[in-house]
Design a protein around this motif. Structure first.
Motif, PDB file in Angstrom:
ATOM      1  N   ALA A 742      46.336  30.302  36.382  1.00 38.59           N
ATOM      2  CA  ALA A 742      46.527  30.011  34.957  1.00 38.59           C
ATOM      3  C   ALA A 742      45.267  30.318  34.159  1.00 38.59           C
ATOM      4  O   ALA A 742      45.350  30.837  33.031  1.00 38.59           O
ATOM      5  N   ALA A 743      44.106  30.024  34.738  1.00 41.78           N
ATOM      6  CA  ALA A 743      42.851  30.287  34.031  1.00 41.78           C
ATOM      7  C   ALA A 743      42.622  31.776  33.812  1.00 41.78           C
ATOM      8  O   ALA A 743      41.998  32.183  32.813  1.00 41.78           O
ATOM      9  N   MET A 744      43.136  32.613  34.720  1.00 37.23           N
ATOM     10  CA  MET A 744      42.884  34.062  34.619  1.00 37.23           C
ATOM     11  C   MET A 744      43.972  34.824  33.876  1.00 37.23           C
ATOM     12  O   MET A 744      43.804  36.014  33.608  1.00 37.23           O
ATOM     13  N   ARG A 745      45.084  34.196  33.559  1.00 37.16           N
ATOM     14  CA  ARG A 745      46.181  34.922  32.916  1.00 37.16           C
ATOM     15  C   ARG A 745      45.773  35.611  31.610  1.00 37.16           C
ATOM     16  O   ARG A 745      46.223  36.730  31.338  1.00 37.16           O
ATOM     17  N   PRO A 746      44.948  34.999  30.763  1.00 35.07           N
ATOM     18  CA  PRO A 746      44.564  35.689  29.518  1.00 35.07           C
ATOM     19  C   PRO A 746      43.611  36.866  29.731  1.00 35.07           C
ATOM     20  O   PRO A 746      43.351  37.615  28.778  1.00 35.07           O
ATOM     21  N   CYS A 747      43.098  37.038  30.943  1.00 33.42           N
ATOM     22  CA  CYS A 747      42.110  38.095  31.190  1.00 33.42           C
ATOM     23  C   CYS A 747      42.747  39.477  31.077  1.00 33.42           C
ATOM     24  O   CYS A 747      43.837  39.704  31.619  1.00 33.42           O
ATOM     25  N   PRO A 748      42.065  40.410  30.421  1.00 32.32           N
ATOM     26  CA  PRO A 748      42.592  41.780  30.392  1.00 32.32           C
ATOM     27  C   PRO A 748      42.581  42.431  31.774  1.00 32.32           C
ATOM     28  O   PRO A 748      43.394  43.307  32.063  1.00 32.32           O
ATOM     29  N   GLU A 749      41.680  41.986  32.634  1.00 29.98           N
ATOM     30  CA  GLU A 749      41.562  42.541  33.987  1.00 29.98           C
ATOM     31  C   GLU A 749      40.704  41.594  34.811  1.00 29.98           C
ATOM     32  O   GLU A 749      39.747  41.006  34.300  1.00 29.98           O
ATOM     33  N   VAL A 750      41.026  41.446  36.099  1.00 30.73           N
ATOM     34  CA  VAL A 750      40.311  40.518  36.971  1.00 30.73           C
ATOM     35  C   VAL A 750      39.677  41.285  38.126  1.00 30.73           C
ATOM     36  O   VAL A 750      40.340  42.084  38.800  1.00 30.73           O
ATOM     37  N   ALA A 751      38.384  41.051  38.333  1.00 29.49           N
ATOM     38  CA  ALA A 751      37.674  41.606  39.487  1.00 29.49           C
ATOM     39  C   ALA A 751      37.732  40.590  40.619  1.00 29.49           C
ATOM     40  O   ALA A 751      37.358  39.433  40.437  1.00 29.49           O
ATOM     41  N   VAL A 752      38.220  41.027  41.785  1.00 31.00           N
ATOM     42  CA  VAL A 752      38.404  40.124  42.920  1.00 31.00           C
ATOM     43  C   VAL A 752      37.367  40.437  43.998  1.00 31.00           C
ATOM     44  O   VAL A 752      37.279  41.567  44.487  1.00 31.00           O
TER      45      VAL A 752
END
Length: 976
Positions: A742-752
């Motif tokens: 839920a915290a990352m949903r607004p992110c345009p892109e996520v680095a894992v």
């Protein structure tokens, strides 16, 4: 990637040839489209077919006819199973309502008086003992169980019985499809193990039987199937033990067969062990007293006879004793070809003035293990003019490596391929100690080229040395091939001791690739074949116990780990690094300071004895790992020291790689335990070699009992979870908590940033989130020289794979191309041509088959058109050696191309290899890829990237646009 769906009508009509039918049925198990189509055809067939019942039994070889009701044979059985598969078990009666053995009821099965399947199935009716009988020729192996009986099982919802009936009929894909609809249970896993055995997949059978026994330790069928799997894996004594224990709990008929099997399994290894003891005793008598070798020894073990011949020559005090060896020399020469040994006898210096007598007697004592100074004896023998005694003295005195130039000169001077191979082995060992693995490999290969008839023992020792080198270099498939070849050689030549050494190395290979159950079983077999000599027995048992302890801690079996460590003998030697690593983990898990004290004392012993640079780095890691809980500053400093040392060592040093990887794991989880989540994520980025993320990032780590995740939202606020695990990570386990997602949903892109063994898993985040893995090590990336045109594009497609692989032909590549596109298709799509073309490309695409075969590569590989030497695989190891100066975007449109090798210390895969060779991003899937949809999907992704989208956003957008129809696309991953 298949086009098998086109065959559905021909399959239903019975028009496919046997081999085509087998391939299609394997495809049918995983293809939802074909399942639905076949179900529909079956419904139509039933609706229009005759009302007559029951269906007659049809001969298995009945000729196909056009949609005739009475020739359904295996087809209607497949359709019936498929209908049930689609319906699911929840729509049938509860299995608990079914009688265990409906002997004569409506669900009774008509069985043959004997059985053609050696494995056991859990369904009560079919587990009644029948003698095992098969034909000594190819032919149908299935039982002709009437289709009407399968239909009744289907209607009753008796899934386990239906699966058993399919298995007995030889319809294994249908049986598996039905079993996979059942909920997980010991019965299901045991039956799946039986199917795996029937398909020749012994390792999978062992894993499944172990799973069944973990849930139900006394499960008779699972114990039986496990014993068969152990037998097929070449572990006869362990299999015999399993069968004998089973016999005491089973019915009389099954117990009788189990005991007979066990007795048969023991005969081979017992005979080889006895022959080896006979050879050793006869060899000692030949050396000490000149007693001729018995005929059966020479016949059974000619290369071991040769081994003792050399020492008998050196220990011969008189001319008469030398001459008495002439018949043996001639006979061994006939085996090997040539006259090397006869010439050696003729050239051996005649005894003079008693000088040889004293030297020979002293050498005999040395060779027979009674002590002596090999270097001093060699020096005196050379002065007296007996180079053969000098050479043997250096060998048995353990001085060959210390006096390598002299030893090499003496060995090469004989002109004997046996001695030249021994010199190559000693030279390679010195080169490995010096860190020159490439030169050692070349030396061993040159020595191997001297192999020939009658030299089996020496050839096997070279194969063992190369296998150990490849294991250190993590070239596991090559090591495994050498272990298999060497094991065959020493088994035929009756060298029981080296056979056990190969078995120990085989266990290590299994452990390194994550096959922990297999490694445990192999190590268990070694414990049943310990040497008779006390010192050797102690070392072998200690090694096995250390291995078992390491396997137990990975499974989070703390009590089992302590049992194994306690059972390990001391042997008067320092503890191994493996043992101390395990002890450090026990100290952390149990919080017992005594474990830490044991680790520190053991490391002091090892450091005093001397360690290689890689081993020293790993020792620093182990100490830091042990101390960081109670002394954080000291532990952190030691881990940083290990990292710094490891970065200076070559990638080929396995100890350095492990010190680097495991030290970062300890630092990350230490920061997590202190609540410093931003610092923990920064450490994950540091390990890869990129700046610490400040927003929109996810970090994952697992280390035995500790599991950790940390997510940064768009503002850089962390959401973290540190848990204590009770079991290893499951393949389908959700690793990212809902609040982190839920915290990352607004992110345009996520680095894992995911540490091994988590890097490369599909489905970490929902498909509507754009994300990519950050993997590899920046300091290992290839240095580039020169440049390439930015618009150069390489496309590899339409490869003609070897027929033996049984792969269907893929759709012809029809993508767009221009003047900047270089196509390698058909006969041009060979590994050698592809490797030549890759460095010049700025974009690279593969539209080929991807395979997973641990006999070829430890990661997945790409199947191409064979080169002239027959090699068709493009592997991660080959890619790693390239320099991709164009920093290309790489699209691997192949099944399983993103699959990561199951190492605990390194994320190793085709994508990682491309990244370390210089690629800027790799797009691949660890799962199957749909052939017809793959080309348009990857073309669209590439177009989005060319228009300015990042690879992760491009993949996400195309995946979302295609919706549920592109389920396979949910597994497409981006690696950067």
């Amino acid at each position: 990637m298949t086009r098998r769906c086109d065959d559905i009508d021909r399959y239903f009509d019975g028009e496919l040839a046997d081999d085509q039918r087998v391939v299609f049925e394997a495809h049918l198990v995983d293809c939802a489209d074909c399942q639905q189509a076949l179900h529909t055809l079956m419904q139509l067939q039933v609706a229009t077919g005759p009302d007559a019942a029951p269906a007659p039994v049809i001969p298995l070889a009945a000729p196909p006819k056009r949609r005739a009701w009475w020739v359904a044979g295996p087809l209607l059985a497949a359709a019936a199973a498929l209908a049930l598969y689609l319906r699911g078990p929840e729509q049938g009666p509860d299995l608990g309502d079914m009688p265990e053995k409906p002997e004569n009821g409506p669900l009774a099965l008509t069985l043959a008086p004997t059985r053609a399947i050696e494995a056991r199935l859990s369904f009560g009716q079919v587990d009644v003992h029948r003698d095992y009988t098969v034909m000594r020729a190819d032919g149908p192996a299935g039982e002709p169980i009437p289709l009407a009986q399968l239909s009744r099982l289907e209607e009753a919802g008796e899934l386990r019985g239906l699966a058993a009936a399919h298995a007995l009929r030889g319809e294994l894909p249908q049986a598996k499809a039905v079993l996979l609809r059942l909920p997980a249970s010991a019965d299901r896993d045991s039956d799946l193990a039986a199917l795996a055995l029937m398909q020749g997949e012994a390792e999978s059978a062992l894993e499944l039987a172990d799973a069944a026994l973990a849930a139900a330790p006394e499960h008779l069928q699972a114990r039986w199937n496990r014993a068969l799997a152990l037998r097929e894996l070449g572990l006869p004594r362990l299999a015999a033990d399993e069968l004998e224990q089973l016999a005491s709990a089973d019915t009389l008929a099954w117990a009788t067969e189990a005991r007979a099997q066990a007795q048969s399994l023991r005969q081979g290894p017992d005979a080889r062990e006895q022959m080896f003891a006979t050879v050793q005793a006869a060899g000692a008598a030949l050396i000490e007293r000149g007693e001729p070798l018995p005929e059966e020894v020479i016949d059974a073990a000619p290369s071991l006879a040769r081994l003792y011949f050399y020492d008998a020559v050196r220990a011969a005090p008189t001319r008469a004793r030398l001459d008495a060896l002439a018949p043996l020399a001639a006979r061994l020469d006939r085996v090997a070809g040539g006259t090397v040994l006869s010439d050696m006898l003729k050239g051996t210096g005649a005894p003079s003035s008693g000088g040889r007598v004293a030297l020979a007697e002293e050498f005999a004592a040395l060779a027979l293990g009674r002590g002596g100074d090999g270097s001093a004896l060699a020096e005196r023998a050379l002065r007296a003019g007996y180079p053969e005694i000098a050479l043997g003295s250096l060998i048995h005195g353990g001085a060959a490596r210390a006096e390598l130039p002299r030893f090499t000169a003496l060995a090469e001077g004989t002109g004997d391929p046996w001695m030249r191979m021994l010199a190559a082995q000693e030279q390679a060992t010195a080169q490995i100690d010096a860190g020159d693995d490439a030169k050692a490999e070349a030396t061993l290969q040159a020595g191997q080229a001297l192999c020939g008839p009658g030299l089996g023992y020496r050839c096997a020792r070279l194969e063992l040395a190369r296998a150990e080198l490849y294991t250190l270099m993590h070239r596991l498939p090559e090591a495994a091939a050498l272990v298999e070849a060497g094991t065959r050689r020493v088994t035929q030549d009756q060298h029981w001791g080296v056979e056990t050494t190969f078995l120990q190395l085989r266990a290590e290979l299994a452990r390194l690739r994550g096959a922990f159950g297999l490694a445990r079983a192999i190590t268990g077999e070694t414990l049943l074949r310990l040497p008779a000599a006390e010192a050797a027995r102690c070392r072998a048992e200690r090694h096995a116990r250390d291995v078992q302890a390491g396997l137990a801690i990975v499974e989070l079996d703390v009590a089992g780990t302590r049992r194994e460590l306690a059972a390990a003998p001391d042997c008067g030697q320092p503890p191994s690094l493996t043992r101390l690593f395990v002890q450090a983990d026990l100290g952390r898990i149990g919080g017992d300071s005594r474990d830490v004290a044991v680790v520190l004392a053991g490391l002091a012993e090892l450091r005093a004895a001397g360690l290689s640079p890689g081993e020293a780095a790993l020792a620093d890691h182990i100490e830091g790992r042990a101390r960081i809980g109670g002394e954080p500053a000291v532990g952190q400093a030691l881990l940083r020291k290990a990292i710094a040392a490891a970065r200076e060592l070559p990638r080929s040093d396995p100890h350095a790689l492990k010190a680097l990887s495991f030290s970062y794991a300890s630092l990350v989880l230490d920061a997590a335990a202190r609540g410093e989540h931003t610092a923990a994520l920064a450490l994950l980025a540091e390990e890869v070699g990129v700046p610490a993320p400040t927003r929109c990032a996810l970090g994952l780590a697992v280390d035995h009992e500790r599991g950790y995740s940390v997510a940064l939202d768009t503002s850089g606020v962390p959401t973290a979870s540190l848990v204590t695990r009770s079991a290893p990570v499951a393949a389908d386990e959700a690793l990212v908590p809902a609040d982190a997602i839920a915290a990352m949903r607004p992110c345009p892109e996520v680095a894992v940033f995911a540490r091994p063994p988590l890097a490369g898993r599909a489905g970490l985040l929902p498909p509507e989130i754009a994300w990519s893995y950050r993997v590899g090590h920046e300091h290992l990336r290839t240095d580039f020289k020169g440049h390439v045109q930015k618009d150069t594009r390489l496309v590899v497609a339409d490869a003609v794979t070897p027929a033996v692989l049984g792969l269907p032909r893929l759709s012809l590549w029809t993508g767009a191309s221009d003047a900047a596109t270089r196509l390698l298709t058909g006969p041009d799509a060979t590994p050698s041509r592809v490797l030549q073309a890759l460095p010049d490309a700025a974009e690279i695409e593969f539209h080929v088959h991807g395979l997973v075969d641990l006999g070829v590569s430890d990661a997945s590989f790409l199947a191409l058109t064979p080169d002239v030497d027959g090699r068709h695989a493009l592997t991660a190891g080959q890619i790693r050696g390239l320099a991709l100066a164009g920093r290309p975007l790489v699209i691997l449109g192949a099944c399983h191309a993103g699959q990561v090798a199951p190492y605990l210390h390194e994320a190793w895969s085709l994508p990682v290899a491309f990244l370390e060779a210089g690629a800027r991003a790799v797009i691949a899937s660890p799962a199957p890829v749909q052939d017809r949809e793959a080309g348009p999907f990857f073309d669209a992704v590439r177009a989005r990237i060319r228009s300015g989208a990042s690879p992760a956003v491009a993949v996400r957008d195309e995946r979302v646009q295609r919706g549920a129809g592109g389920d396979w696309a949910a597994h497409v991953l981006v690696f950067e």
